[in-house]
Enzyme design. Structure first.
Site, PDB file in Angstrom:
ATOM      1  N   LYS A   1       0.823  -1.213   0.000  1.00  0.00           N
ATOM      2  CA  LYS A   1       0.000   0.000   0.000  1.00  0.00           C
ATOM      3  C   LYS A   1       0.864   1.273   0.000  1.00  0.00           C
ATOM      4  O   LYS A   1       2.070   1.214   0.266  1.00  0.00           O
ATOM      5  CB  LYS A   1      -0.936  -0.035   1.214  1.00  0.00           C
ATOM      6  CG  LYS A   1      -1.941  -1.197   1.168  1.00  0.00           C
ATOM      7  CD  LYS A   1      -2.948  -1.095   2.315  1.00  0.00           C
ATOM      8  CE  LYS A   1      -3.986  -2.215   2.239  1.00  0.00           C
ATOM      9  NZ  LYS A   1      -5.049  -2.049   3.268  1.00  0.00           N
TER      10      LYS A   1
ATOM     11  N   TYR B   1     -12.313  -1.665  -4.051  1.00  0.00           N
ATOM     12  CA  TYR B   1     -12.858  -1.840  -2.703  1.00  0.00           C
ATOM     13  C   TYR B   1     -14.378  -1.681  -2.663  1.00  0.00           C
ATOM     14  O   TYR B   1     -14.937  -1.437  -1.580  1.00  0.00           O
ATOM     15  CB  TYR B   1     -12.186  -0.872  -1.728  1.00  0.00           C
ATOM     16  CG  TYR B   1     -10.812  -1.336  -1.259  1.00  0.00           C
ATOM     17  CD1 TYR B   1     -10.674  -2.449  -0.425  1.00  0.00           C
ATOM     18  CD2 TYR B   1      -9.653  -0.663  -1.630  1.00  0.00           C
ATOM     19  CE1 TYR B   1      -9.434  -2.876   0.023  1.00  0.00           C
ATOM     20  CE2 TYR B   1      -8.395  -1.093  -1.190  1.00  0.00           C
ATOM     21  CZ  TYR B   1      -8.303  -2.198  -0.358  1.00  0.00           C
ATOM     22  OH  TYR B   1      -7.076  -2.624   0.094  1.00  0.00           O
TER      23      TYR B   1
ATOM     24  N   PHE C   1     -15.565   3.548   6.796  1.00  0.00           N
ATOM     25  CA  PHE C   1     -14.204   3.965   6.438  1.00  0.00           C
ATOM     26  C   PHE C   1     -13.952   3.963   4.935  1.00  0.00           C
ATOM     27  O   PHE C   1     -12.832   4.209   4.487  1.00  0.00           O
ATOM     28  CB  PHE C   1     -13.176   3.069   7.156  1.00  0.00           C
ATOM     29  CG  PHE C   1     -13.366   1.588   6.883  1.00  0.00           C
ATOM     30  CD1 PHE C   1     -12.876   0.991   5.730  1.00  0.00           C
ATOM     31  CD2 PHE C   1     -14.034   0.782   7.806  1.00  0.00           C
ATOM     32  CE1 PHE C   1     -13.031  -0.364   5.489  1.00  0.00           C
ATOM     33  CE2 PHE C   1     -14.206  -0.584   7.571  1.00  0.00           C
ATOM     34  CZ  PHE C   1     -13.704  -1.155   6.395  1.00  0.00           C
TER      35      PHE C   1
ATOM     36  N   ARG D   1      -2.408 -14.381   4.833  1.00  0.00           N
ATOM     37  CA  ARG D   1      -3.009 -13.570   5.904  1.00  0.00           C
ATOM     38  C   ARG D   1      -2.287 -13.801   7.239  1.00  0.00           C
ATOM     39  O   ARG D   1      -2.167 -12.891   8.052  1.00  0.00           O
ATOM     40  CB  ARG D   1      -4.519 -13.786   5.975  1.00  0.00           C
ATOM     41  CG  ARG D   1      -5.214 -13.158   4.738  1.00  0.00           C
ATOM     42  CD  ARG D   1      -6.709 -13.279   4.768  1.00  0.00           C
ATOM     43  NE  ARG D   1      -7.338 -12.421   5.738  1.00  0.00           N
ATOM     44  CZ  ARG D   1      -7.740 -11.156   5.515  1.00  0.00           C
ATOM     45  NH1 ARG D   1      -7.558 -10.589   4.332  1.00  0.00           N
ATOM     46  NH2 ARG D   1      -8.312 -10.469   6.454  1.00  0.00           N
TER      47      ARG D   1
ATOM     48  N   THR E   1      -5.487  -6.890  10.677  1.00  0.00           N
ATOM     49  CA  THR E   1      -5.752  -5.619   9.968  1.00  0.00           C
ATOM     50  C   THR E   1      -5.181  -4.433  10.740  1.00  0.00           C
ATOM     51  O   THR E   1      -4.591  -3.524  10.156  1.00  0.00           O
ATOM     52  CB  THR E   1      -7.282  -5.436   9.804  1.00  0.00           C
ATOM     53  OG1 THR E   1      -7.823  -6.611   9.206  1.00  0.00           O
ATOM     54  CG2 THR E   1      -7.599  -4.230   8.945  1.00  0.00           C
TER      55      THR E   1
ATOM     56  N   ARG F   1       2.607  -6.605   8.893  1.00  0.00           N
ATOM     57  CA  ARG F   1       1.949  -5.408   9.439  1.00  0.00           C
ATOM     58  C   ARG F   1       2.575  -4.983  10.767  1.00  0.00           C
ATOM     59  O   ARG F   1       2.710  -3.791  11.045  1.00  0.00           O
ATOM     60  CB  ARG F   1       0.441  -5.646   9.560  1.00  0.00           C
ATOM     61  CG  ARG F   1      -0.267  -5.492   8.199  1.00  0.00           C
ATOM     62  CD  ARG F   1      -1.687  -5.978   8.235  1.00  0.00           C
ATOM     63  NE  ARG F   1      -2.442  -5.605   7.045  1.00  0.00           N
ATOM     64  CZ  ARG F   1      -3.583  -6.198   6.673  1.00  0.00           C
ATOM     65  NH1 ARG F   1      -4.079  -7.184   7.401  1.00  0.00           N
ATOM     66  NH2 ARG F   1      -4.216  -5.813   5.587  1.00  0.00           N
TER      67      ARG F   1
ATOM     68  N   ASN G   1      -1.933   0.325   6.612  1.00  0.00           N
ATOM     69  CA  ASN G   1      -1.502  -0.960   7.176  1.00  0.00           C
ATOM     70  C   ASN G   1      -0.640  -1.793   6.223  1.00  0.00           C
ATOM     71  O   ASN G   1      -0.622  -3.014   6.297  1.00  0.00           O
ATOM     72  CB  ASN G   1      -2.696  -1.739   7.747  1.00  0.00           C
ATOM     73  CG  ASN G   1      -3.708  -2.147   6.705  1.00  0.00           C
ATOM     74  OD1 ASN G   1      -3.550  -1.815   5.530  1.00  0.00           O
ATOM     75  ND2 ASN G   1      -4.730  -2.862   7.121  1.00  0.00           N
TER      76      ASN G   1
ATOM     77  N   HIS H   1      -2.186  -5.383   1.477  1.00  0.00           N
ATOM     78  CA  HIS H   1      -3.497  -6.017   1.307  1.00  0.00           C
ATOM     79  C   HIS H   1      -3.263  -7.501   1.065  1.00  0.00           C
ATOM     80  O   HIS H   1      -2.283  -7.874   0.418  1.00  0.00           O
ATOM     81  CB  HIS H   1      -4.214  -5.420   0.085  1.00  0.00           C
ATOM     82  CG  HIS H   1      -5.373  -6.245  -0.398  1.00  0.00           C
ATOM     83  ND1 HIS H   1      -6.609  -6.173   0.190  1.00  0.00           N
ATOM     84  CD2 HIS H   1      -5.459  -7.185  -1.368  1.00  0.00           C
ATOM     85  CE1 HIS H   1      -7.428  -7.038  -0.423  1.00  0.00           C
ATOM     86  NE2 HIS H   1      -6.746  -7.655  -1.375  1.00  0.00           N
TER      87      HIS H   1
ATOM     88  N   GLU I   1      -9.527 -10.278  -7.790  1.00  0.00           N
ATOM     89  CA  GLU I   1      -8.595  -9.167  -7.581  1.00  0.00           C
ATOM     90  C   GLU I   1      -7.383  -9.280  -8.506  1.00  0.00           C
ATOM     91  O   GLU I   1      -6.912  -8.273  -9.042  1.00  0.00           O
ATOM     92  CB  GLU I   1      -8.165  -9.130  -6.107  1.00  0.00           C
ATOM     93  CG  GLU I   1      -9.316  -8.745  -5.186  1.00  0.00           C
ATOM     94  CD  GLU I   1      -9.022  -8.938  -3.705  1.00  0.00           C
ATOM     95  OE1 GLU I   1      -9.927  -8.652  -2.901  1.00  0.00           O
ATOM     96  OE2 GLU I   1      -7.898  -9.368  -3.346  1.00  0.00           O
TER      97      GLU I   1
HETATM   98  P1  ATP Z   1      -7.097  -5.849   3.278  1.00  0.00           P
HETATM   99  O1  ATP Z   1      -8.404  -6.151   2.579  1.00  0.00           O
HETATM  100  O2  ATP Z   1      -6.534  -4.479   2.935  1.00  0.00           O
HETATM  101  O3  ATP Z   1      -6.089  -6.949   3.163  1.00  0.00           O
HETATM  102  P2  ATP Z   1      -8.237  -6.753   5.715  1.00  0.00           P
HETATM  103  O4  ATP Z   1      -8.827  -7.831   4.902  1.00  0.00           O
HETATM  104  O5  ATP Z   1      -7.362  -7.124   6.879  1.00  0.00           O
HETATM  105  O6  ATP Z   1      -7.381  -5.755   4.837  1.00  0.00           O
HETATM  106  P3  ATP Z   1     -10.789  -5.419   5.545  1.00  0.00           P
HETATM  107  O7  ATP Z   1     -11.855  -5.620   6.549  1.00  0.00           O
HETATM  108  O8  ATP Z   1     -10.901  -6.081   4.210  1.00  0.00           O
HETATM  109  O9  ATP Z   1      -9.380  -5.787   6.234  1.00  0.00           O
HETATM  110  O10 ATP Z   1     -10.645  -3.860   5.331  1.00  0.00           O
HETATM  111  C1  ATP Z   1      -9.992  -3.330   4.182  1.00  0.00           C
HETATM  112  C2  ATP Z   1      -9.098  -2.184   4.578  1.00  0.00           C
HETATM  113  O11 ATP Z   1      -9.912  -1.130   5.076  1.00  0.00           O
HETATM  114  C3  ATP Z   1      -8.138  -2.503   5.714  1.00  0.00           C
HETATM  115  O12 ATP Z   1      -6.914  -3.035   5.279  1.00  0.00           O
HETATM  116  C4  ATP Z   1      -7.922  -1.154   6.348  1.00  0.00           C
HETATM  117  O13 ATP Z   1      -6.910  -0.436   5.653  1.00  0.00           O
HETATM  118  C5  ATP Z   1      -9.252  -0.480   6.143  1.00  0.00           C
HETATM  119  N1  ATP Z   1     -10.050  -0.617   7.364  1.00  0.00           N
HETATM  120  C6  ATP Z   1     -10.675  -1.711   7.817  1.00  0.00           C
HETATM  121  N2  ATP Z   1     -11.318  -1.485   8.966  1.00  0.00           N
HETATM  122  C7  ATP Z   1     -11.084  -0.178   9.245  1.00  0.00           C
HETATM  123  C8  ATP Z   1     -11.465   0.688  10.304  1.00  0.00           C
HETATM  124  N3  ATP Z   1     -12.220   0.264  11.312  1.00  0.00           N
HETATM  125  N4  ATP Z   1     -11.014   1.970  10.252  1.00  0.00           N
HETATM  126  C9  ATP Z   1     -10.249   2.409   9.232  1.00  0.00           C
HETATM  127  N5  ATP Z   1      -9.846   1.638   8.199  1.00  0.00           N
HETATM  128  C10 ATP Z   1     -10.254   0.365   8.214  1.00  0.00           C
HETATM  129 MG    MG Z   2      -9.914  -7.474   3.117  1.00  0.00          MG
END
Ligand code: ATP
Ligand code: MG
Length: 150
Positions: free
Chosen positions: A22, A62, A70, A98, A104, A115, A125, A128, A139
């Site tokens: 990212k 997304y 968010f 993962r 996350t 992370r 973070n 992805h 994706e």
């Molecule tokens: P990613 O999809 O980026 O690998 P993830 O699967 O761990 O991350 P998701 O729930 O898919 O988490 O959320 C996608 C992205 O949105 C997260 O990586 C984070 O950057 C952002 N995000 C998720 N939850 C929050 C939150 N509560 N506040 C701010 N940003 C968030």
């Molecule tokens: Mg995700």
């Protein structure tokens, strides 16, 4: 089967995941360290590119999170700088990746995970990782044609 069709079929395989490094991590000089951790974790790079999402393309990527509070911040962050997109291969790729990247929220990410090492906050973070085989295929094909996967 024509080689192009068999490449397209391979892209649906369950031993693949999709990742992005990212904008926080590309901007902080962590591309090389993160790729080294990914390779040390047993993943093979099948496709890779350095690119910059627009608000429109980040929003499309997304779209699954459109209703989340968010979403707007996520889209503006993901379009704020360049990213590295890649398709990775390993047995059990989605779950193992993962595990390698950690939770996350980097404050909750296990020690030694990408992370924990490179991320600053829940939005910035570092990486992805796809959350299912189906999403990994979707994706991956968002960024790469069958001819770009090797
Ligand atoms: P990613 O999809 O980026 O690998 P993830 O699967 O761990 O991350 P998701 O729930 O898919 O988490 O959320 C996608 C992205 O949105 C997260 O990586 C984070 O950057 C952002 N995000 C998720 N939850 C929050 C939150 N509560 N506040 C701010 N940003 C968030
Ligand atoms: Mg995700």
């Amino acid at each position: 089967m024509h080689p192009i069709l068999s490449k397209a079929k391979e892209n649906m395989a369950t031993n693949r995941t999709f990742t992005m490094i990212k904008p926080d991590a590309t901007g902080n000089g962590h591309i090389g360290s993160i790729l080294a951790d990914i390779i040390a974790g047993g993943f093979t790079i099948k496709a890779m590119k350095y690119t910059h999402l627009t608000a429109e393309t980040a929003g499309a990527f997304y779209a699954v999170h459109k209703e989340r509070p968010f979403y707007n911040d996520l889209v503006s962050f993901m379009s704020s700088g360049p990213i590295v997109a890649a398709i990775l291969e390993k047995d059990n790729a989605v779950a193992d990746f993962r595990t390698l990247i950690g939770a996350t929220n980097p404050a909750e990410a296990a020690e030694g995970t990408i992370r924990a090492k490179y991320a600053k906050s829940i939005d910035a973070n570092a990486v992805h990782g796809s959350d299912s085989d189906d999403n990994a295929a979707i994706e991956g094909s968002f960024f790469f044609s069958a001819l770009e996967v090797h």
